[in-house]
Design a protein around this motif. Structure first.
Motif, mmCIF file in Angstrom:
data_model
loop_
_atom_site.group_PDB
_atom_site.id
_atom_site.type_symbol
_atom_site.label_atom_id
_atom_site.label_comp_id
_atom_site.label_asym_id
_atom_site.label_seq_id
_atom_site.Cartn_x
_atom_site.Cartn_y
_atom_site.Cartn_z
ATOM 1 N N GLN A 1 0.799 -1.222 0.000
ATOM 2 C CA GLN A 1 0.000 0.000 0.000
ATOM 3 C C GLN A 1 0.835 1.276 0.000
ATOM 4 O O GLN A 1 0.371 2.327 -0.445
ATOM 5 N N LYS B 1 1.439 9.839 4.333
ATOM 6 C CA LYS B 1 0.582 8.936 5.096
ATOM 7 C C LYS B 1 1.132 8.765 6.515
ATOM 8 O O LYS B 1 2.312 9.026 6.778
ATOM 9 N N TYR C 1 -12.926 2.767 10.946
ATOM 10 C CA TYR C 1 -11.714 2.675 10.147
ATOM 11 C C TYR C 1 -11.530 1.250 9.642
ATOM 12 O O TYR C 1 -11.917 0.279 10.306
ATOM 13 N N ARG C 2 -10.892 1.152 8.492
ATOM 14 C CA ARG C 2 -10.487 -0.158 7.986
ATOM 15 C C ARG C 2 -9.109 -0.456 8.573
ATOM 16 O O ARG C 2 -8.126 0.172 8.219
ATOM 17 N N GLY D 1 -4.553 14.514 7.297
ATOM 18 C CA GLY D 1 -5.917 14.161 6.925
ATOM 19 C C GLY D 1 -6.291 12.753 7.338
ATOM 20 O O GLY D 1 -5.473 11.827 7.300
ATOM 21 N N LYS D 2 -7.510 12.607 7.750
ATOM 22 C CA LYS D 2 -8.036 11.322 8.223
ATOM 23 C C LYS D 2 -7.882 10.224 7.178
ATOM 24 O O LYS D 2 -7.621 9.061 7.492
ATOM 25 N N GLU D 3 -8.029 10.613 5.899
ATOM 26 C CA GLU D 3 -8.009 9.619 4.826
ATOM 27 C C GLU D 3 -6.623 9.028 4.596
ATOM 28 O O GLU D 3 -6.484 7.997 3.915
ATOM 29 N N ASN D 4 -5.575 9.653 5.156
ATOM 30 C CA ASN D 4 -4.211 9.162 4.946
ATOM 31 C C ASN D 4 -3.657 8.427 6.158
ATOM 32 O O ASN D 4 -2.450 8.213 6.258
#
Length: 384
Positions: free
Chosen positions: A233, A296, A363-364, A325-328
């Motif tokens: 990833q 990240k 969260y995943r 950011g939350k998405e990272n």
């Protein structure tokens, strides 16, 4: 006429100073931390707790340590405040462990209902040395390392427990362990925890943290699977690497040196910086943003407690988290650690309740190779 609730208030002003500048604690290094740019946070975190029940100020008599150790904050919040004598160190901020023990001992004679204190494991040890198990206490987490079970899971959570008491809810008392580790060994990457005793704390499992689980993750195959998934990833990415054994497994798979109890940065699977301070992380992220490159953040779970932010990784400041950011955020954990939480959510304690609320949600979590679990991340601020 209803008798007023007598609340003891004690703040260790230097608690947590070493966290953001990668000193792994504050014991004996407060001056060094300030010289490196660290800002005191303990009073701010105690203020977050007080704000939860400040509307009951007319029903409370605060018995406070002098100056920065409680008096100044209590008066600024409008509480009726009785001050326990005065120490020059408490007035001018040059506080020591003996000051905490001095004020805690003095409160033993003041007929208080609860001693609310802000600090870390060292402060808990000082309180225990003074009061033992003879007085109900509750800690507001403000230190770098929080292994003891006498703290709320966040400052807001500690405030929620006091609010319950003021509202007449039935809150039982339980005994909880006072733990601490050797900071000299801690800075060398070695964890040596010791139990010093136990104190009485309000028994509210939603808000009081568990004692941290020790030991290494035994399932090396699971850790290798998690590492393989993460490496796929993050290929070519810049990643801030948090502390913990699960994250360390990823670094080991990449054959990179790892600061087990600190924060590192990797770029394109190579080590960019080791044991990085908060301001250095900000500089790295800003540079990557100028180049239009995302950053990240890889973090894991403290076993037994469930914290993912705010315990041992204070280098990850609110400013930094907003930039990333939350998405990272990459969250990694073994299913064993998640199951041990028995359904309790993962906890964020960034130091800003509004940010904690924004970071909450499902969260995943990477739990293996091509293997994920949806898990809730939460903060008591939503209930407050």
């Amino acid at each position: 006429m209803r008798q007023k609730f007598r609340l003891g208030l004690l703040i260790n002003p230097v608690a947590g100073l070493g966290g953001s500048v990668a000193l792994k604690g504050s014991d004996g290094v407060a001056s060094q931390a300030i010289a490196l740019g660290a800002k005191p946070q303990a009073s701010h975190r105690m203020a977050q707790a007080l704000d939860i029940f400040v509307k009951y100020a007319d029903e409370i008599e605060v018995v406070a340590a002098a100056g920065l150790m409680g008096e100044d904050l209590a008066k600024s919040k409008g509480f009726t405040t009785q001050v326990i004598d005065t120490l020059n160190s408490a007035q001018f901020g040059e506080t020591t462990a003996s000051d905490s023990r001095h004020f805690a001992s003095a409160m033993m004679t003041q007929n208080i209902d609860l001693l609310l204190f802000a600090g870390g494991d060292g402060t808990a040890r000082d309180i225990y040395a003074a009061v033992g198990d003879s007085l109900p206490v509750l800690g507001v987490p403000a230190g770098v390392k929080i292994h003891s079970g006498v703290y709320g899971i966040t400052p807001v959570a500690s405030g929620m427990v006091v609010k319950q008491l003021l509202e007449g809810e039935l809150v039982s008392l339980m005994t909880a362990d006072v733990m601490d580790i050797d900071e000299a060994l801690f800075r060398q990457g070695k964890v040596m925890a010791k139990r010093y005793g136990e104190m009485q704390v309000p028994a509210e499992p939603r808000y009081i943290q568990a004692v941290k689980m020790g030991g290494r993750e035994s399932n090396e195959l699971v850790l290798a699977d998690i590492a393989a998934e993460v490496i796929e990833q993050i290929e070519g990415e810049t990643v801030i690497v948090g502390s913990g054994s699960t994250v360390a497994a990823v670094m080991q798979e990449l054959s990179l040196d790892n600061t087990l109890l600190g924060v590192d940065v990797i770029a394109s699977e190579s080590l960019l910086a080791s044991d990085v301070k908060a301001n250095e992380l900000i500089d790295i992220v800003n540079q990557r943003r100028l180049d239009s490159l995302p950053v990240k953040l890889m973090i894991t779970v403290i076993g037994g407690q469930g914290h993912i932010l705010g315990r041992g990784n204070q280098q990850l400041t609110p400013e930094l988290l907003k930039m990333i950011g939350k998405e990272n955020i990459l969250l990694v954990a073994t299913k064993t650690k998640l199951k041990a939480l028995e359904g309790r959510p993962l906890i964020v304690d960034s130091g800003e309740p509004e940010l904690d609320q924004w970071l909450s949600g499902y969260y995943r979590v990477i739990t293996g190779y091509r293997d994920y679990v949806m898990y809730q991340v939460s903060s008591p601020v939503s209930e407050a």
